[in-house]
Design an enzyme around this catalytic site. Structure first.
Site, short mmCIF file in Angstrom:
data_model
loop_
_atom_site.label_atom_id
_atom_site.label_comp_id
_atom_site.label_asym_id
_atom_site.label_seq_id
_atom_site.Cartn_x
_atom_site.Cartn_y
_atom_site.Cartn_z
N ASP A 30 -78.56 60.18 -25.83
CA ASP A 30 -79.04 58.85 -26.19
C ASP A 30 -79.39 58.84 -27.67
OD1 ASP A 30 -80.26 56.35 -24.26
OD2 ASP A 30 -80.87 56.38 -26.36
N THR A 86 -74.10 46.67 -20.80
CA THR A 86 -73.08 45.63 -20.98
C THR A 86 -73.72 44.27 -20.71
OG1 THR A 86 -72.34 45.92 -18.68
CG2 THR A 86 -71.13 47.11 -20.39
N LEU A 153 -75.71 51.24 -7.32
CA LEU A 153 -77.08 51.70 -7.12
C LEU A 153 -78.04 50.52 -7.04
CD1 LEU A 153 -77.17 54.62 -9.73
CD2 LEU A 153 -76.44 54.70 -7.34
N ASN A 212 -70.80 42.57 -6.24
CA ASN A 212 -72.04 41.92 -6.66
C ASN A 212 -71.98 40.42 -6.49
OD1 ASN A 212 -73.35 44.27 -7.23
ND2 ASN A 212 -73.26 44.09 -9.45
N GLY A 257 -85.49 33.17 -0.45
CA GLY A 257 -86.53 33.43 -1.44
C GLY A 257 -86.35 32.58 -2.67
N CYS A 264 -78.19 43.19 -12.72
CA CYS A 264 -76.78 43.14 -12.31
C CYS A 264 -76.29 41.76 -11.94
CB CYS A 264 -76.55 44.11 -11.15
SG CYS A 264 -76.80 45.84 -11.57
N LYS A 325 -87.62 42.41 -7.95
CA LYS A 325 -87.66 42.99 -6.60
C LYS A 325 -88.70 44.09 -6.58
CE LYS A 325 -84.51 45.93 -5.29
NZ LYS A 325 -83.23 46.60 -4.93
#
Length: 437
Positions: A30, A86, A153, A212, A257, A264, A325
């Site tokens: 990094d 991204t 993930l 997604n 909700g 994402c 979340k």
């Protein structure tokens, strides 16, 4: 095998630590020296259950190291994973691929032998082609294979998802060497019989976006059903269960909700919409999903104002949960951001508590007072709003909270509390898509 992970964000750090736990030799690179120093001292840049221990154990075992020196990091690597951000590009909503291409150029320039470059970041169709073009242009002397390996993930459950995946998607152009390297990297999963799916590179890139977008569509669908339930006197939780028991539909992502958020779904649905438009294959369903979800978050603010009798001016609203979340500190596109803005526009004062997200949230909502726990947040408030379904909010002492509040409005945007329990504590309950709405 030796693996290099470019980027120590959510995907890069979790993936790197899990690969090391499989027994691979992993170097995480990094550019942010402060972040690297923090990780090496045991301070994680993100909150993810179990990540600090996983990183610490593998670092102590010598399988996981960190550096800011990319050239040193890629030396001798069998595979170099690109796991950089991204984000949505300002102005047009396309995925900003500048970090991916910059990483590709730097990697290729530093290679000292043949390697497989793996795009782990979520990228639009055709990105791998451009990464390959960069490799061929800069190092025609080397055998560089470019692969797509999208991540799947869930924040808050990422380690389990990585080690026990539903599937591992690998997109290649048919290179036997690339297939062999990727098979060896994921070989430890064979004991769990994880489905390793090899496909074309462009197909792999699209699988991620399609997955997604489909999940975001399920969320948006049940949210619109919740609105209909409120209008006709039905119960959305029963509707969710009734359709979710059908194996063709399934019950996951059918919980009504305040709308989806996170790192994402918002950017990936928007990027997929733009890809469809660019290729004259518009995805009208996803276009609508994006629009409906954006409108829903603001509508939750109006729902709260209505529960306050239609006037929030001068009143105090306590928010429980700020992150998009539970089990994460991620505030990206969190519904709470739009809710806070709507309430402040209506003249309300906001007090909030979140178990992990307040440090990240504070700069985004500077006029919100952060409390030390749920009970402090509710003290003296006119309304209590459940925004994020953290476990710690599932068994609150409602009678204690009601006794400390100035008003008795409970707005449960996650449908955690039954109507009878809220009424027994003295609350007037507003729910999503059912009785008490």
């Amino acid at each position: 095998m030796k693996i290099t992970m470019i980027g120590t964000g959510y995907v890069g750090l979790v993936s790197g630590a899990c690969f090391a736990d499989f027994g691979h030799d992993v170097v995480c690179v990094d550019k942010d020296a402060g972040k690297i120093a923090a990780i090496e001292s045991g301070r994680m840049p993100i909150f993810e259950p179990g990540l600090d221990q996983l990183v610490g154990n593998n670092a102590a075992a010598g399988r996981l190291t960190f550096t800011t020196d990319l050239a040193a990091g890629v030396k001798g690597a069998d595979a170099i994973f690109i796991a950089v951000g991204t984000p949505s590009r300002r102005g047009d909503g396309h995925a900003d691929l500048s970090y991916v291409y910059a990483a590709a150029r730097e990697i290729v320039g530093a290679l000292d032998g043949p390697a497989v470059i793996v795009t782990k970041s979520t990228v639009p169709v055709g990105t791998g082609d451009e990464v390959e073009r960069i490799a061929r242009e800069l190092r025609p002397d080397l055998d560089i294979q470019c692969v797509s390996n999208p991540e799947f993930l869930r924040e808050g459950a990422a380690i389990g998802d990585f080690k026990r995946p539903d599937r591992v998607v690998v997109g290649t152009t048919g290179s036997e060497r690339a297939i062999a390297v990727m098979s060896q990297i994921y070989r430890p999963l064979n004991l769990n019989q994880a489905p390793l799916m090899f496909t074309g590179r462009r197909t792999a890139e699209l699988i991620k976006y399609a997955a997604n977008a489909f999940l975001a569509t399920k969320i948006t669908f049940i949210n619109e059903m919740a609105d209909l339930c409120e209008a006709v006197g039905a119960e959305v939780q029963d509707v969710s269960r009734g359709i979710g028991l059908d194996n063709r539909i399934g019950g996951k992502f059918l919980h009504a909700g305040p709308g989806y958020g996170g790192s994402c779904f918002p950017k990936d649905t928007l990027a997929l919409v733009k890809t469809g438009q660019d290729h004259d294959a518009p995805i009208r369903i996803v276009e609508t999903v994006v629009q409906v979800n954006d409108l829903r978050k603001r509508a939750m603010g109006r729902k709260i104002v209505k529960a306050l009798g239609g006037d929030a001016r001068g009143k105090t609203v306590a928010l429980l949960g700020l992150t998009f979340k539970p089990n994460t500190d991620d505030m990206r596109d969190a519904p709470s951001l739009a809710i806070v803005q709507a309430l402040e526009d209506a003249g309300a004062t906001i007090v909030a508590y979140d178990p992990e997200g307040m440090e990240v949230a504070a700069p985004m909502m500077p006029s919100v007072t952060m409390a030390s726990d749920a009970y402090e947040a509710a003290d003296g408030a006119d309304a209590l709003v459940l925004v994020t379904e953290w476990d710690i909010f599932r068994a609150l002492d409602l009678k204690r909270i009601a006794a400390s509040m100035a008003g008795k409005a409970l707005i449960d945007l996650r449908n955690i509390y039954p109507l009878a329990e809220a009424q027994d504590a003295g609350f007037t309950l507003t729910r999503v898509g059912g009785s008490g709405s």
